[in-house]
Design a protein around this motif. Structure first.
Motif, mmCIF file in Angstrom:
data_model
loop_
_atom_site.group_PDB
_atom_site.id
_atom_site.type_symbol
_atom_site.label_atom_id
_atom_site.label_comp_id
_atom_site.label_asym_id
_atom_site.label_seq_id
_atom_site.Cartn_x
_atom_site.Cartn_y
_atom_site.Cartn_z
ATOM 1 N N PHE A 1 72.061 17.946 49.370
ATOM 2 C CA PHE A 1 71.630 17.817 50.765
ATOM 3 C C PHE A 1 71.285 19.187 51.339
ATOM 4 O O PHE A 1 70.242 19.363 51.978
ATOM 5 C CB PHE A 1 72.734 17.150 51.594
ATOM 6 N N GLU A 2 72.161 20.149 51.144
ATOM 7 C CA GLU A 2 71.946 21.488 51.697
ATOM 8 C C GLU A 2 70.695 22.127 51.105
ATOM 9 O O GLU A 2 69.922 22.783 51.822
ATOM 10 C CB GLU A 2 73.176 22.354 51.448
ATOM 11 N N HIS B 1 67.516 20.104 52.567
ATOM 12 C CA HIS B 1 67.250 20.202 54.007
ATOM 13 C C HIS B 1 67.356 21.624 54.546
ATOM 14 O O HIS B 1 66.970 21.871 55.701
ATOM 15 C CB HIS B 1 68.213 19.300 54.778
ATOM 16 N N ARG C 1 70.015 23.119 55.388
ATOM 17 C CA ARG C 1 71.067 23.106 56.409
ATOM 18 C C ARG C 1 72.427 23.020 55.726
ATOM 19 O O ARG C 1 72.575 22.345 54.704
ATOM 20 C CB ARG C 1 70.926 21.912 57.356
ATOM 21 N N GLY D 1 71.566 12.034 54.887
ATOM 22 C CA GLY D 1 70.324 12.784 54.993
ATOM 23 C C GLY D 1 69.116 12.044 54.482
ATOM 24 O O GLY D 1 68.024 12.622 54.405
ATOM 25 N N GLU E 1 65.882 9.503 54.398
ATOM 26 C CA GLU E 1 64.880 9.135 55.395
ATOM 27 C C GLU E 1 65.169 7.726 55.902
ATOM 28 O O GLU E 1 65.620 6.863 55.157
ATOM 29 C CB GLU E 1 63.468 9.198 54.794
ATOM 30 N N ASP F 1 62.599 11.506 59.098
ATOM 31 C CA ASP F 1 63.667 12.388 58.621
ATOM 32 C C ASP F 1 64.488 12.797 59.835
ATOM 33 O O ASP F 1 64.109 13.725 60.553
ATOM 34 C CB ASP F 1 63.077 13.616 57.931
ATOM 35 N N VAL G 1 67.253 14.352 60.095
ATOM 36 C CA VAL G 1 67.828 15.700 60.001
ATOM 37 C C VAL G 1 66.809 16.724 60.476
ATOM 38 O O VAL G 1 67.081 17.554 61.350
ATOM 39 C CB VAL G 1 68.274 15.997 58.555
ATOM 40 N N GLY G 2 65.602 16.674 59.908
ATOM 41 C CA GLY G 2 64.587 17.659 60.273
ATOM 42 C C GLY G 2 63.962 17.412 61.623
ATOM 43 O O GLY G 2 63.671 18.360 62.359
#
Length: 247
Positions: free
Chosen positions: A33-34, A37, A39, A74, A76, A101, A103-104
């Motif tokens: 995930f990190e 993304h 993050r 995370g 979509e 998305d 997160v973004g």
């Protein structure tokens, strides 16, 4: 890992009877995930979802709600454009399936969906280690309204595990008139310890190491009281204290 070595979720894990074993697969999913993304997974979120039974425990202590496993965090989300929100263009006959998305686009990490899809909970990725939780009754769409639900993710996890036996096996006590029970709350503040806080107005109080719990909730402008105890003796003792204050 013993539960008392958890930094954010020791009490929640203890209440859930959870063996806080860390899953290497879950840790790897959080690392992916990190990388994907760009993050950092907040520390409190990582600590819970890295547990082998973290997501499963949140499912168990719920009303069959859907909780994302670490490898689905995370992802979509699917929504339909134009959104059916009163701004549907006149020349569009059908909604078009689109990907979002969160997160973004929104800075949000959805992790829990109510069992009939009525609401969605997400972590607000604000850079804090134990970030706030927000809730939406509009699914995950670009225009969804997200309301505060808990100041910290750890409070949300703790509250849901704390609440579950009260909701499932508790006894409801009548509150005359349904107004805010100030006399009862005064008794609770004096003789009970506060439970995990959430931002939805729910009040939690307990004693005897959480073996006796009182839940005060407001539905449609009316206050409701539910009590639960780990055994019949404790329940009788609890009702004897709480019930006179509700009369």
């Amino acid at each position: 890992m013993p539960a008392d070595r958890l930094r954010f979720h020791s009490r929640a894990a203890e209440l859930a009877g959870l063996d806080p074993e860390v899953s290497k697969e879950a840790e790897a999913a959080l690392d992916r995930f990190e990388s994907l993304h760009g993050r950092v997974v907040p520390a409190a979120v990582r600590e819970w979802f890295a547990l082998a039974q973290g997501a499963a425990a949140l499912r168990k202590f719920s009303n069959d709600d859907m909780v994302y496993d670490a490898d689905r965090l995370g992802r979509e989300e699917v929504y339909y454009w134009p959104e059916d929100n009163g701004d549907w263009p006149d020349d569009v006959d059908e909604q078009e399936e689109r990907q979002l998305d969160p997160v973004g686009s929104l800075g949000l990490l959805p992790f829990l969906v109510e069992n009939q899809g009525v609401w969605v909970m997400a972590v607000r990725l604000d850079g804090s280690e134990d970030p706030p939780v927000v809730i939406s009754f509009d699914d995950v769409t670009p225009s969804a309204v997200w309301q505060p639900h808990a100041d910290r993710f750890s409070d949300l996890v703790h509250a849901r595990i704390w609440d579950a036996p009260v909701h499932l096996h508790g006894r409801q006590l009548a509150l005359v008139g349904g107004a805010e029970p100030s006399a009862l709350q005064q008794v609770l503040r004096q003789d009970f310890a506060p439970g995990p806080p959430t931002a939805d107005g729910t009040r939690r109080h307990s004693r005897d190491g959480d073996r006796q719990r009182v839940l005060l909730e407001q539905w449609r402008g009316q206050w409701h009281c539910t009590v639960w105890a780990a055994d019949e003796t404790g329940l009788a003792s609890l009702v004897a204290v709480v019930d006179p204050a509700t009369a």
